[in-house]
Design an enzyme around this catalytic site. Structure first.
Site, short mmCIF file in Angstrom:
data_model
loop_
_atom_site.label_atom_id
_atom_site.label_comp_id
_atom_site.label_asym_id
_atom_site.label_seq_id
_atom_site.Cartn_x
_atom_site.Cartn_y
_atom_site.Cartn_z
N LYS A 31 0.91 -1.13 -0.01
CA LYS A 31 -0.03 0.04 0.06
C LYS A 31 0.86 1.30 0.08
O LYS A 31 2.13 1.29 0.41
CB LYS A 31 -1.18 0.14 1.26
N ARG A 123 -10.88 -0.64 14.50
CA ARG A 123 -10.90 0.29 13.41
C ARG A 123 -11.49 -0.20 12.07
O ARG A 123 -12.20 0.63 11.49
CB ARG A 123 -9.24 0.33 13.02
N TYR A 243 14.58 30.97 7.89
CA TYR A 243 13.43 31.77 8.26
C TYR A 243 13.41 31.85 9.92
O TYR A 243 13.94 31.20 10.53
CB TYR A 243 12.16 30.97 7.90
N MET A 292 10.32 25.04 2.76
CA MET A 292 9.61 24.07 1.72
C MET A 292 10.43 23.38 1.05
O MET A 292 10.52 22.19 0.39
CB MET A 292 8.65 25.03 0.75
C1 LIG Z 1 -0.44 -1.80 6.76
C2 LIG Z 1 -0.86 -3.18 7.09
C3 LIG Z 1 -0.25 -4.15 7.12
C4 LIG Z 1 1.27 -4.02 7.36
O1 LIG Z 1 1.75 -3.54 8.42
P1 LIG Z 1 3.31 -3.56 8.80
O2 LIG Z 1 3.26 -3.16 10.22
O3 LIG Z 1 3.71 -2.44 7.94
O4 LIG Z 1 4.05 -4.75 8.73
C5 LIG Z 1 -0.63 -5.55 7.50
N1 LIG Z 1 -1.95 -5.71 7.36
C6 LIG Z 1 -2.98 -4.67 7.51
C7 LIG Z 1 -4.51 -4.80 7.71
C8 LIG Z 1 -2.27 -3.41 7.18
O5 LIG Z 1 -3.23 -2.12 7.25
#
Ligand SMILES: *Cc1c(COP(=O)(O)O)cnc(C)c1O
Length: 361
Positions: A31, A123, A243, A292
């Site tokens: 992801k 969640r 800055y 930035m």
């Molecule tokens: C992001 C995620 C993972 C991976 O988690 P890590 O801590 O990065 O290994 C696995 N399962 C779900 C449902 C996630 O949202």
């Protein structure tokens, strides 16, 4: 220059996490563009290393990598089918509520699906009562994949803290909700893999550990980041830099201005936080505010200022930078890469020994 991603290190991290859960399949979580490292390059490299199960958050992330992987790769979509996102061809939605489940059975009929249960994180996923309402229909559903869900999974809230009491509590709840079912089960992300075999079930889902981040202490570093020096200038004792004139030179010295800033994912919270950039083995303090597009660095001690200074390398890890910024490695990794040139090393060729092929007639 720029952000370099070692595909060899990612594949090595995948193999060592797989070796820690030898009885389970080891998936790979891709992801957020593989945590900022480039899913289009990482997915084929992990396939070549042996991974066959991949997780993304959103359908469009899955559609982007589907054509890059052979048909035997399964791509799970953690958020499931979102309203108005009908095209899940070749992807496996993770269904997180009874409503998602019943809608999916109507719209995709025989499409393969997975189920997420909430075992205490509150969640995402079905809680006991909701699962009870769909369980029988879900376990008997006939899909192109076979009978029942391709996977029944849950996620741990505190797996990075091995002694946290919610780990065994979630494990017990997951068992209570799933013991005896025929469908494959999955509970562990990176932290869960490290908690030990009780947590492994049939498939593990590491993400951050593949990309060299905590809690996988044994990980090989994956990302290095070199930033170009675009100007150097002398400063006199008492002159101020950047800055807010947030830093005052304590003595005569030299400042290098580097082309990177918070628009590149280097948090502004790193201003005055003790961050250093590296010139080979010499540490140079970042001084003044992170702006930035620019960072200012005290290079007074260097005989020669190199064309690039290094932010991430074996000398300074993603987690060290994250802790100075008051955040976690996950957030640093996923924030980088928006504007840098990215390059990938390793695994350019197909794997030395490709996975066994079906005999051709
Ligand atoms: C992001 C995620 C993972 C991976 O988690 P890590 O801590 O990065 O290994 C696995 N399962 C779900 C449902 C996630 O949202």
């Amino acid at each position: 220059m720029g952000l370099n991603v070692s595909l060899d290190a990612i594949a090595a991290n995948w193999r060592s996490l797989a070796a820690r859960a030898p009885a389970a399949r080891t998936a790979a979580v891709l992801k957020a563009d593989a945590y900022g490292t480039g899913a289009a390059r990482v997915a084929p490299a992990l396939y070549a290393a042996g991974a066959r199960d991949f997780f993304v958050a959103l359908p469009h992330e899955g559609r982007a990598i589907r054509p890059l992987l052979a048909p035997d790769a399964r791509i799970f979509v953690l958020s499931g089918p979102l309203a108005g996102d009908a095209d899940l061809d070749g992807l496996i939605p993770v269904l997180n509520s009874a409503e998602q489940f019943f809608r999916d059975r109507v719209t995709r009929k025989k499409g393969a699906f997975a189920i997420q249960l909430d075992t205490g994180m509150n969640r995402l996923g079905m809680e006991r009562a909701e699962w009870a309402a769909v369980r029988a229909e879900a376990l008997e559903a006939v899909t192109d994949h076979g009978t029942g869900p391709a996977l029944v999974m849950s996620h741990l809230a505190n797996a990075d803290e091995p002694d946290h009491p919610s780990n065994p509590a979630q494990l017990a709840e997951f068992r209570a909700m799933t013991d005896g079912i025929a469908a494959p089960r999955s509970l562990a992300a990176t932290g869960g893999v490290l908690l030990g075999p009780d947590y492994h079930f049939d498939l593990t889902r590491p993400g951050i550990g593949l990309y060299g981040g905590l809690p996988f202490r044994g990980a090989r570093p994956v990302v290095s980041l070199d930033l170009p020096v675009i100007q150097t200038r002398p400063v006199r004792a008492g002159e101020c830099v950047g800055y807010g004139h947030a830093w005052t030179a304590p003595r005569d010295g030299r400042i290098a201005t580097v082309a990177a800033g918070y628009a590149d994912g280097i948090p502004r919270a790193l201003s005055g936080a003790g961050l250093r950039l590296w010139a080979g083995d010499r540490a140079c303090p970042v001084v003044g505010r992170v702006s930035m597009d620019l960072i200012t660095v005290d290079v007074t001690g260097l005989d020669r200022v190199p064309p690039v200074l290094s932010l991430l390398s074996e000398r300074q890890t993603v987690d060290e930078v994250a802790s100075l910024a008051g955040t976690i490695g996950y957030e640093i990794l996923t924030s980088l890469g928006s504007r840098y040139p990215r390059s990938w090393t390793g695994d350019q060729e197909p794997a030395a020994s490709p996975p066994p092929q079906m005999p051709r007639p």
